[in-house]
Every structure is written in structure tokens, then in C-alpha cells.
Write a protein that holds these residues in place. Structure first.
Motif, PDB file in Angstrom:
ATOM      1  N   MET A 550      15.933  -1.194   5.630  1.00 17.33           N
ATOM      2  CA  MET A 550      15.756   0.019   4.835  1.00 17.33           C
ATOM      3  C   MET A 550      14.278   0.203   4.492  1.00 17.33           C
ATOM      4  N   LEU A 551      13.783   1.407   4.715  1.00 16.28           N
ATOM      5  CA  LEU A 551      12.427   1.758   4.283  1.00 16.28           C
ATOM      6  C   LEU A 551      12.552   2.509   2.963  1.00 16.28           C
ATOM      7  N   GLU A 552      12.056   1.905   1.891  1.00 14.73           N
ATOM      8  CA  GLU A 552      12.082   2.540   0.580  1.00 14.73           C
ATOM      9  C   GLU A 552      10.679   2.969   0.198  1.00 14.73           C
ATOM     10  N   ARG A 553      10.576   4.141  -0.408  1.00 10.87           N
ATOM     11  CA  ARG A 553       9.264   4.664  -0.786  1.00 10.87           C
ATOM     12  C   ARG A 553       8.518   3.666  -1.686  1.00 10.87           C
ATOM     13  N   PHE A 554       9.239   3.064  -2.624  1.00  8.49           N
ATOM     14  CA  PHE A 554       8.608   2.116  -3.531  1.00  8.49           C
ATOM     15  C   PHE A 554       8.002   0.943  -2.758  1.00  8.49           C
ATOM     16  N   THR A 555       8.740   0.435  -1.774  1.00  2.00           N
ATOM     17  CA  THR A 555       8.250  -0.696  -0.978  1.00  2.00           C
ATOM     18  C   THR A 555       7.013  -0.309  -0.169  1.00  2.00           C
ATOM     19  N   ALA A 556       7.046   0.880   0.443  1.00  2.00           N
ATOM     20  CA  ALA A 556       5.893   1.347   1.219  1.00  2.00           C
ATOM     21  C   ALA A 556       4.677   1.535   0.319  1.00  2.00           C
ATOM     22  N   ASP A 557       4.877   2.147  -0.863  1.00  2.00           N
ATOM     23  CA  ASP A 557       3.773   2.322  -1.818  1.00  2.00           C
ATOM     24  C   ASP A 557       3.197   0.967  -2.233  1.00  2.00           C
ATOM     25  N   HIS A 558       4.086   0.024  -2.504  1.00  3.63           N
ATOM     26  CA  HIS A 558       3.650  -1.316  -2.916  1.00  3.63           C
ATOM     27  C   HIS A 558       2.836  -1.988  -1.807  1.00  3.63           C
ATOM     28  N   TYR A 559       3.281  -1.847  -0.578  1.00  3.35           N
ATOM     29  CA  TYR A 559       2.575  -2.452   0.558  1.00  3.35           C
ATOM     30  C   TYR A 559       1.170  -1.875   0.697  1.00  3.35           C
ATOM     31  N   LEU A 560       1.056  -0.536   0.628  1.00  6.84           N
ATOM     32  CA  LEU A 560      -0.252   0.110   0.748  1.00  6.84           C
ATOM     33  C   LEU A 560      -1.181  -0.318  -0.388  1.00  6.84           C
ATOM     34  N   HIS A 561      -0.655  -0.352  -1.598  1.00  9.85           N
ATOM     35  CA  HIS A 561      -1.451  -0.756  -2.755  1.00  9.85           C
ATOM     36  C   HIS A 561      -1.917  -2.209  -2.614  1.00  9.85           C
ATOM     37  N   THR A 562      -1.052  -3.055  -2.089  1.00 11.76           N
ATOM     38  CA  THR A 562      -1.414  -4.456  -1.882  1.00 11.76           C
ATOM     39  C   THR A 562      -2.544  -4.586  -0.873  1.00 11.76           C
ATOM     40  N   ARG A 563      -2.475  -3.804   0.200  1.00 14.58           N
ATOM     41  CA  ARG A 563      -3.542  -3.839   1.216  1.00 14.58           C
ATOM     42  C   ARG A 563      -4.885  -3.426   0.626  1.00 14.58           C
ATOM     43  N   ILE A 564      -4.881  -2.384  -0.216  1.00 13.08           N
ATOM     44  CA  ILE A 564      -6.126  -1.942  -0.854  1.00 13.08           C
ATOM     45  C   ILE A 564      -6.667  -3.039  -1.762  1.00 13.08           C
ATOM     46  N   LEU A 565      -5.790  -3.679  -2.528  1.00 10.94           N
ATOM     47  CA  LEU A 565      -6.229  -4.771  -3.405  1.00 10.94           C
ATOM     48  C   LEU A 565      -6.815  -5.925  -2.599  1.00 10.94           C
ATOM     49  N   GLU A 566      -6.214  -6.213  -1.442  1.00 12.49           N
ATOM     50  CA  GLU A 566      -6.736  -7.282  -0.587  1.00 12.49           C
ATOM     51  C   GLU A 566      -8.136  -6.949  -0.085  1.00 12.49           C
ATOM     52  N   LEU A 567      -8.340  -5.696   0.314  1.00 17.76           N
ATOM     53  CA  LEU A 567      -9.666  -5.280   0.786  1.00 17.76           C
ATOM     54  C   LEU A 567     -10.691  -5.355  -0.338  1.00 17.76           C
ATOM     55  N   ASN A 568     -10.314  -4.885  -1.514  1.00 17.69           N
ATOM     56  CA  ASN A 568     -11.241  -4.936  -2.657  1.00 17.69           C
ATOM     57  C   ASN A 568     -11.566  -6.382  -3.045  1.00 17.69           C
ATOM     58  N   ARG A 569     -10.561  -7.256  -2.963  1.00 21.13           N
ATOM     59  CA  ARG A 569     -10.796  -8.667  -3.268  1.00 21.13           C
ATOM     60  C   ARG A 569     -11.761  -9.281  -2.248  1.00 21.13           C
ATOM     61  N   LYS A 570     -11.604  -8.897  -0.996  1.00 23.15           N
ATOM     62  CA  LYS A 570     -12.496  -9.416   0.043  1.00 23.15           C
ATOM     63  C   LYS A 570     -13.919  -8.904  -0.155  1.00 23.15           C
ATOM     64  N   LEU A 571     -14.044  -7.613  -0.509  1.00 18.63           N
ATOM     65  CA  LEU A 571     -15.367  -7.055  -0.779  1.00 18.63           C
ATOM     66  C   LEU A 571     -16.036  -7.785  -1.939  1.00 18.63           C
ATOM     67  N   LYS A 572     -15.251  -8.086  -2.977  1.00 17.85           N
ATOM     68  CA  LYS A 572     -15.807  -8.791  -4.128  1.00 17.85           C
ATOM     69  C   LYS A 572     -16.275 -10.184  -3.733  1.00 17.85           C
ATOM     70  N   GLN A 573     -15.538 -10.842  -2.858  1.00 18.43           N
ATOM     71  CA  GLN A 573     -15.932 -12.168  -2.398  1.00 18.43           C
ATOM     72  C   GLN A 573     -17.204 -12.122  -1.557  1.00 18.43           C
ATOM     73  N   LEU A 574     -17.408 -11.012  -0.829  1.00 19.36           N
ATOM     74  CA  LEU A 574     -18.606 -10.879  -0.008  1.00 19.36           C
ATOM     75  C   LEU A 574     -19.856 -10.671  -0.851  1.00 19.36           C
ATOM     76  N   GLY A 575     -19.668 -10.259  -2.110  1.00 18.21           N
ATOM     77  CA  GLY A 575     -20.832 -10.040  -2.991  1.00 18.21           C
ATOM     78  C   GLY A 575     -21.200  -8.602  -3.126  1.00 18.21           C
TER      79      GLY A 575
END
Length: 575
Positions: A550-575
């Protein structure tokens, strides 16, 4: 050296003569085959700009001569337009908060990555030339002038790679800052070098003070012109934010007006374009800033034309063995000097480790300003070292324009900055239903917990709901195909029926299916289904209509938000 194509390919030379005046045809030819070349090189994991330049070399002065030198010269306005577009987008990267944060670092790196190669190339060229010619004045003159010219870095090929690979981070930020400013250092070094060279060669060049004043006038005049047009553009488009067509028209109109005014006044149109971008991103109302995203949509075909023409201008058959030797020394000395200077400048200001290690790979490209200074040297010293300088810069431009983009890609890849300059919309566009996960669990799997069978009891289904994050389940029929859906809300209503509910099966309480999606469907298309059928959950099926999850809107939104947080965390680690 004779051009080997001149005798082997006379039909193509005749072709060029017949069609040379047909600009529209040449536009189409250049853009079409340039785009093919870019795509082929992308397939080889080589930056597309290299493909554009190679196609230009093949159809230009070094190859088939479909584009003759006079035709390429007639198409120079395209280069002017492309450099203006590059300029405004680079200016948009120079945000005040970034300059405040990295200003000391930028200045340190800028000075050392410009001055160190000046000395290294100057000394190497002087020593080698004197060893061969025993002519001291000519040797020193070549060394000084080529040393000054080598400090310039071409922004076009470098920024094209950064845009292509969606890079973001301290290395990308530093690269944008350096390529935007080091041409000014090259102009000052050339003014000083030409003043010293003139008496050595018995010529006359204006005093260094008068040249410096002219350069300052050029720099500040260009900045003023660009800022004024930035103000005009901001005032004009602030009420047009829902009409992208008009915004693009006003933006390009202001940019090209600025470029034209600078051309008429003898000012630097690239610096003026950078000033427009700098003003708009820092001082214009925030709602006018999406103009850069709109302009960037216009740039790809112009870039194709520009880089194909860069390749078409290069003629690799006209350089002698001695000048070829000097060209190799120039490239080697410039590369080592840029590497050493950028590393030292970054080291003493405690720049991030990625900048210290990989900036050297992002400063190798050479084109516009270097070629312009070589032409100036050709005019100032046409009876001595001028022609040799023009040939050396032409030959080395051929080399570094091919190797430079590849090195930029290597640098930003090793720095871990590739693919970080993305928005949630970008991630959504490049994500399929099959990519969506909740934690480490895929939502699309034939053994997904979001699938129940027709004969499962409500007690079994309720127990499954209590252990999973899903709020909706797909129901699998006895034939293995999708037969319905069950939502947690509906199940709660059923359970209120008392003991009778315990005997009900999934078959008794499921709802009909309104829409389905496949695993390879992109998220934008899936979100359209959410809207079209006014639902928050869609069953995932295969080609045989068997449920996969099942594809649920909440799950898709959560996945996209998680990816953005991962990118921001990586940027922060890069300095």
C-alpha cells in the motif's frame, strides 16, 4: 603542421562553403549534434560539457570545418549571451551571509591560487625558453605574460558541471566564489607584467598606474551598471510572480540590456551580469528571487551552442614542436600552481578539509579571460612574443577545457557534494513507488504486512494493525489478485458491532478499489492519483493485478522529509 583533414575531407569543406551563411541551419546542426555529444559523454560518466566541446572540435577548425572560423566569429553574440547567463547565475550564489562566513577564506584562497601559478609558470617558461633560444628578453617576457594569463579561471565549464551534478556544500560554495573573482586578479597581474615586458621588447605600453586605474574603472563601472539593472529588474517583476513567461522576458531583457551597455562602454559584461545576480539575491524582495530558477530553464540550449563554438574555435594543427613543449609546461605549471596555492590558502584559514583537498580539481578550466588576455598580448606585442602567446593559450585551452570538467566532477564527487543541491520536488520527481521506505522496510513487496487475505478474520486484521504503521491494507483474493481495501477507520466502525464483528472476514468488510499504482510509477504521478481520487492510500499491484503493498500519502511524505533531513545532515557534516 599541415591540416590532415584538408586533403582527406574536401567534400565537407565544400559543404561548409555552401552552407556557411545559413545561420539557422548551423544553429540546428550545432545544437542537435552538441546535445547528442553531451548525452553520449554523460553515458560514459563524463561531464556533458566535454561532449559539447568535442563535437565543436570535430565540426570546427580542427576537424571537418563545417563551421569555418569566419562563421564562428559571426556567432560570437552567442558566446556573449551564454557568459552573461553564467554570470547572473554565479552572482546569485554569492549571498551576503555566505560571504560574511567565508570572506576571509575566499580572499586567502583567491590570492594564493592566482599568484602561486603566476610565479611557477613564469619561472618555468622563462628557464625553458632561455635554454632553447638563449634570448633573455624574450624568455622573461613570455614567462611574465603567460604567468599572468594562467591565473585566470573560466567559470563557464566549471559551473556547468556543478549545475549538472546538483552539487552543494563548502567546496561548491568556495568554487563559485573563486571563479567569480579571480579574473580580476588576472587582469591586474597582466597589467603589471605587460608594463615590465614593454621596455624589454622595445615597445610601449601605458604605465602600470594608468592600467590599474583603467582596470578599477572597468570593475566598478561594471558593478554599477549591473546593480542599476538589478534594481530595474526587481522593480519590474515584483508584481509578475504568477506569469513565468513575462518574468523570463523582463529578466533576459534586463540582462541583455546590461550586456549591451557594457559592450558599448567597453566594460566587463560578465561582471555586470554577476552584479545583477548578486543584487537580486541579496537586496531585492524575496518574492522576486525565483527569477533565477526561471532563467536557469532557458540556459541549456544556449550552453550547448556556446561550448560547441568554444570547441569549433580551437585549431590544434597550427602549433610547432617548441610551442607544444611550452604548452605542456604551461599546463603542468599552472595545474601545480593552482593546486599548491589553493591548498595553502585554504590551509591557513582553516577551511573545511574537503576544500583543502579537492578545490585544486575545480580551478583548472581556462577560456574567456585567458583568451582575451592572449589577444591583448598579441596586439601589444605583435612583432615579438604576441603570436606565440596566442598559439600557446589556444593549445592549452584545448587541453584544459577537456580535462577541466572531468577534474571538477572528480573533486565534487570525492568531496561528497554531488546530488545535495536538491529540493523535495526534485527528490519526488526522481523517486518511484518502489523506492519508498518506512525506516529500512520497503512498502512494495509481495510479503508486505499491508496485505491481508480475503479469509482473514477481523481479529487477525486488527492484531496486524496494532503491530504495523499502516493505516490501510490491500485485500488479496483466493485467486491471488487484488479484491479490495480495508482502512483502520472502517475496521474500528466494524469492531463497534460487538461479538458479531469477530466472526466477520476481510471479504465482508473490505471496500472496493478506486485506484491502483505500479511499483515503477513516479511519485508525482502517484500524488496526482491521491488528488484525483480524493484518497490517502492506493494499493500497489503488479502486471497481473496481484497486490504488492500500500502506498499511503503519509508514508510518502515521511520518506521525502527523511531524505531532505539526511541531505541537510550531510551538508552540516561537510561544514
Amino acid at each position: 603542421m599541415n591540416d590532415p583533414f584538408a586533403t582527406v575531407l574536401p567534400p565537407f569543406m565544400h559543404f561548409a562553403q555552401v552552407y556557411g551563411a545559413q545561420i539557422v541551419f548551423l544553429f540546428g546542426l550545432t545544437m542537435f549534434f552538441g546535445a547528442i555529444g553531451g548525452r553520449l559523454f554523460q553515458k560514459l560518466h563524463i561531464p556533458q560539457v566535454v561532449g559539447y566541446i568535442v563535437i565543436g572540435i570535430i565540426i570546427g577548425s580542427s576537424g571537418l570545418r563545417v563551421l569555418e572560423p569566419q562563421t564562428v566569429a559571426a556567432l560570437n553574440p552567442i558566446s556573449t549571451v551564454a557568459l552573461s547567463l553564467i554570470g547572473i547565475l554565479i552572482g546569485a550564489e554569492l549571498k551576503l551571509d555566505v560571504l560574511k562566513k567565508y570572506g576571509r577564506q575566499f580572499i586567502s584562497i583567491l590570492l594564493f591560487e592566482s599568484i602561486v601559478p603566476f610565479f611557477i609558470v613564469g619561472i618555468l617558461i622563462t628557464v625553458i625558453t632561455y635554454a632553447v633560444t638563449k634570448n633573455y628578453p624574450m624568455s622573461v617576457s613570455l614567462g611574465l605574460l603567460l604567468g599572468a594569463i594562467c591565473s585566470a579561471t573560466a567559470p563557464a565549464a566549471t559551473t556547468d558541471v556543478l549545475v549538472e551534478y546538483r552539487t552543494k556544500g563548502p567546496l561548491t560554495t568556495t568554487t563559485y566564489g573563486i571563479v567569480a573573482m579571480d579574473d580580476a586578479v588576472a587582469l591586474i597581474l597582466y597589467a603589471m607584467a605587460s608594463t615590465i615586458v614593454a621596455p624589454l621588447l622595445g615597445g610601449h605600453v601605458a604605465s602600470v598606474s594608468s592600467q590599474i586605474i583603467a582596470i578599477i574603472k572597468d570593475i566598478f563601472g561594471s558593478i554599477i551598471i549591473g546593480s542599476l539593472f538589478g534594481m530595474l529588474l526587481s522593480f519590474t517583476i515584483r508584481n509578475l510572480m504568477h506569469d513565468e513567461g513575462r518574468i523570463l522576458s523582463f529578466s533576459l531583457g534586463a540582462l541583455f540590456l546590461s550586456t549591451g551597455v557594457c559592450e558599448m562602454l567597453g566594460l566587463d559584461h560578465i561582471l555586470a551580469a554577476m552584479s545583477i545576480g548578486f543584487f537580486m539575491i541579496n537586496f531585492a524582495p524575496a518574492k522576486t528571487r525565483p527569477v533565477f530558477a526561471i532563467i536557469s530553464k532557458f540556459t541549456p540550449p544556449v550552453y550547448v551552442l556556446f561550448f560547441v563554438l568554444v570547441g569549433a574555435k580551437l585549431n590544434i594543427w597550427i602549433i610547432s614542436p617548441f610551442l607544444a613543449l611550452l604548452a605542456v609546461i604551461y599546463v603542468a605549471g599552472r595545474t601545480f600552481g593552482k593546486a599548491l596555492g589553493s591548498w595553502f590558502g585554504a590551509k591557513i584559514t582553516n577551511a573545511p578539509v574537503t576544500v583543502q583537498k579537492y578545490l585544486k580539481y575545480c580551478l583548472l578550466s581556462q577560456a574567456g579571460v585567458a583568451i582575451g588576455l592572449s589577444i591583448a598580448a598579441g596586439n601589444d606585442f605583435q612583432d615579438s612574443v604576441g603570436p606565440q602567446i596566442m598559439l600557446i593559450i589556444t593549445a592549452t585551452t584545448f587541453i584544459v577545457q577537456l580535462l577541466g570538467p572531468v577534474c571538477v566532477k572528480y573533486g565534487v564527487t570525492k568531496a561528497g557534494e554531488v546530488g545535495l543541491n536538491v529540493t523535495e520536488a526534485d527528490i519526488k520527481k526522481n523517486t518511484t513507488v518502489n523506492d519508498v521506505r518506512w525506516g529500512n522496510m520497503r512498502i512494495c513487496d509481495e510479503h508486505s504486512p499491508a496485505i491481508v487475505n480475503e479469509n482473514d478474520t477481523t481479529i487477525t486484521i486488527m492484531d496486524s494493525f496494532s503491530h504495523q504503521q499502516n493505516l490501510n491494507y490491500a485485500v488479496r483474493g483466493t485467486d491471488g489478485k487484488l479484491s479490495g481495501v480495508i482502512s483502520l477507520e472502517h475496521l474500528k466502525e466494524v469492531m463497534q458491532m460487538g461479538e458479531f464483528a469477530d466472526s466477520l472476514l476481510a471479504l465482508d468488510i473490505m471496500d472496493p478499489v478506486s485506484a491502483t499504482c505500479k511499483a515503477d510509477m513516479t511519485l508525482p504521478d502517484a500524488y496526482k492519483l491521491f488528488e484525483e481520487y480524493d484518497t490517502d492510500a492506493i494499493p500497489i499491484v503488479n502486471a497481473d493485478m496481484q497486490p504488492q503493498g500500500m502506498l499511503e500519502r503519509f508514508t510518502a511524505d515521511h520518506y521525502l522529509h527523511t531524505r531532505i533531513l539526511e541531505l541537510n545532515r550531510k551538508l552540516k557534516q561537510l561544514g
